[in-house]
Design a protein around this motif. Structure first.
Motif, PDB file in Angstrom:
ATOM      1  N   UNK A   3       1.458  11.111   2.452  1.00  0.00           N
ATOM      2  CA  UNK A   3       0.991  10.928   3.811  1.00  0.00           C
ATOM      3  C   UNK A   3       1.049  12.296   4.475  1.00  0.00           C
ATOM      4  N   UNK A   4       0.152  12.725   5.328  1.00  0.00           N
ATOM      5  CA  UNK A   4      -0.994  11.965   5.817  1.00  0.00           C
ATOM      6  C   UNK A   4      -2.260  12.227   5.030  1.00  0.00           C
ATOM      7  N   UNK A   5      -2.143  12.930   3.860  1.00  0.00           N
ATOM      8  CA  UNK A   5      -3.378  13.406   3.226  1.00  0.00           C
ATOM      9  C   UNK A   5      -4.239  12.277   2.691  1.00  0.00           C
TER      10      UNK A   5
ATOM     11  N   UNK B 159      -9.371   9.313   3.064  1.00  0.00           N
ATOM     12  CA  UNK B 159     -10.067   8.036   3.264  1.00  0.00           C
ATOM     13  C   UNK B 159     -10.952   8.113   4.499  1.00  0.00           C
ATOM     14  N   UNK B 160     -10.397   8.684   5.563  1.00  0.00           N
ATOM     15  CA  UNK B 160     -11.159   8.768   6.810  1.00  0.00           C
ATOM     16  C   UNK B 160     -12.429   9.583   6.623  1.00  0.00           C
TER      17      UNK B 160
ATOM     18  N   UNK C 108      -6.051   6.371  -8.747  1.00  0.00           N
ATOM     19  CA  UNK C 108      -5.237   5.342  -8.123  1.00  0.00           C
ATOM     20  C   UNK C 108      -5.887   4.879  -6.844  1.00  0.00           C
ATOM     21  N   UNK C 109      -5.308   3.838  -6.255  1.00  0.00           N
ATOM     22  CA  UNK C 109      -5.923   3.269  -5.061  1.00  0.00           C
ATOM     23  C   UNK C 109      -5.616   4.097  -3.813  1.00  0.00           C
ATOM     24  N   UNK C 110      -4.386   4.627  -3.723  1.00  0.00           N
ATOM     25  CA  UNK C 110      -4.071   5.443  -2.553  1.00  0.00           C
ATOM     26  C   UNK C 110      -4.868   6.741  -2.537  1.00  0.00           C
ATOM     27  N   UNK C 111      -4.937   7.465  -3.623  1.00  0.00           N
ATOM     28  CA  UNK C 111      -5.755   8.683  -3.615  1.00  0.00           C
ATOM     29  C   UNK C 111      -7.241   8.408  -3.808  1.00  0.00           C
ATOM     30  N   UNK C 112      -7.645   7.133  -3.750  1.00  0.00           N
ATOM     31  CA  UNK C 112      -9.057   6.820  -3.979  1.00  0.00           C
ATOM     32  C   UNK C 112      -9.965   7.594  -3.023  1.00  0.00           C
ATOM     33  N   UNK C 113      -9.558   7.670  -1.754  1.00  0.00           N
ATOM     34  CA  UNK C 113     -10.372   8.393  -0.784  1.00  0.00           C
ATOM     35  C   UNK C 113     -10.563   9.846  -1.178  1.00  0.00           C
ATOM     36  N   UNK C 114      -9.475  10.481  -1.604  1.00  0.00           N
ATOM     37  CA  UNK C 114      -9.549  11.883  -2.008  1.00  0.00           C
ATOM     38  C   UNK C 114     -10.398  12.039  -3.259  1.00  0.00           C
TER      39      UNK C 114
ATOM     40  N   UNK D 102     -12.788  10.006  -4.336  1.00  0.00           N
ATOM     41  CA  UNK D 102     -14.196   9.777  -4.008  1.00  0.00           C
ATOM     42  C   UNK D 102     -14.774  11.031  -3.362  1.00  0.00           C
ATOM     43  N   UNK D 103     -13.970  11.669  -2.510  1.00  0.00           N
ATOM     44  CA  UNK D 103     -14.491  12.865  -1.852  1.00  0.00           C
ATOM     45  C   UNK D 103     -14.819  13.952  -2.868  1.00  0.00           C
TER      46      UNK D 103
END
Lengths: 235, 113
Positions: free
Chosen positions: A10-12, A17-18, A104-110, A112-113
């Motif tokens: 957190x908060x990365x 994701x955002x 993983x699901x938590x770093x999914x946003x990163x 995907x980016x």
């Protein structure tokens, strides 16, 4: 290039994701519109998605004795643009996060980016610039996909360096030092793999042009005269 | 049909295959994942204090199962690729041979699927 589950503090992971979610939503919106307007692109979409599936499952050995895998998103980026590539990329990332503990699901946003957005944007821009400069089509595809692959891994290094700057506090020097360390791992492994990805992508495009060039022309991916020239050479 | 591009790609693949065989027979490189290397660097930077914030829900119980699932992923992708290339190829072939053209448009199928 996947950041592992739990390795983005957190908060990365929230930040990435955002950043990624609006692009994904825009991609889904674009995808819906495209599919509604042109049903005949569906097979091509499946081909682009399948290509990502195949390439990102291949953990290839590289020259420094470690393994990594290509991304395969360059093709989708060239055909459909970066936003739709992000949607295709997230499907693969979810598969690997759930079934393979890879990513993983938590770093999914990163993830995907880096794989679905940064890489495809670079690939797309290089492709457009190369076609404008009238370079050989396959050479442009090669360059675009190879640099797209590198961009993915550079982005991952940036993400990790932001989360883990040397000296615990985010300073430019600390960021650069960590970035150097992460980039060094990925660079050596990824340079040869990106070359392979570029070569295979160029080959795939050759077959698509051969059997289905009219859709590419219609989608303004490639100009009619370029197709004629390619077929003139390869016919 | 010219096979120039195929030959170039084949040459690139052979170069990599050759260096792989050379490397794996002359050195004791581990061929571990680059992602794992990144994990080590994170440990270095944080001085080994970092604990992963979460664990994956489910991990493949063994390396064999993991290979199975990676193989499955590749197979799904390869199947889809093969299906559609075959579909397009046959379609183009029949259109050329039988002179069958939808809407009289060249080479195209405006209403497929």
């Amino acid at each position: 290039m996947h950041i592992m589950e739990g390795f983005l503090p957190t908060p990365w992971w929230q930040i990435w994701f955002a950043v990624s979610i609006p692009v994904i939503l825009f991609g889904i919106h674009k995808l819906n519109r495209l599919v509604n307007e042109k049903r005949e692109i569906l097979p091509l979409l499946a081909v682009a998605g399948a290509f990502i599936f195949v390439l990102s499952s291949l953990k290839l050995p590289s020259i420094n004795g470690s393994c990594s895998h290509p991304t395969g998103t360059g093709i989708a980026a060239i055909m459909f643009g970066p936003a739709i590539s992000a949607v295709l990329g997230i499907i693969v990332l979810i598969y690997q996060a759930l079934f393979l503990a890879h990513g993983g699901l938590m770093p999914l946003g990163a993830n995907v980016f880096s794989m679905g957005i940064a890489g495809p944007v670079v690939a797309y821009l290089i492709y457009k610039a190369g076609m404008k400069a009238n370079l050989n089509f396959y050479a442009v595809v090669f360059l675009a996909t190879a640099f797209g692959d590198w961009a993915t891994y550079v982005t991952t290094s940036v993400q990790l360096a932001l989360a883990y700057p040397a000296g615990d506090v985010l300073t430019l020097a600390g960021f650069m030092s960590s970035f150097g360390k992460f980039a060094a791992i990925f660079a050596v492994t990824q340079v040869p793999l990106a070359i392979m990805e570029g070569a295979v992508s160029a080959l795939l495009f050759k077959y698509v042009v051969n059997v289905k060039s009219d859709i590419l022309v219609e989608m303004k991916v490639i100009e009619d005269k370029v197709v004629k020239k390619l077929k003139g050479i390869s016919a | 049909m010219s096979r120039k591009l195929e030959l170039i790609v084949l040459a690139i693949l052979l170069i990599f295959a050759a260096q792989f065989i050379y490397m794996s027979s002359t050195t004791d490189a581990e061929y571990g994942g680059a992602d794992g290397e990144a994990e080590k660097v994170i440990n270095d930077i944080t001085g080994g204090t970092y604990e992963p914030a979460a664990k994956p829900f489910w991990e493949p119980p063994s390396g064999e199962i993991e290979s199975l699932l990676f193989g499955l992923q590749a197979a799904i992708g390869a199947g889809v690729l093969g299906y559609f290339f075959g579909y397009y190829r046959a379609k183009k072939n029949y259109e050329n041979k039988l002179g069958y053209k939808e809407n009289g448009k060249s080479e195209g199928d405006r209403h497929s699927l």
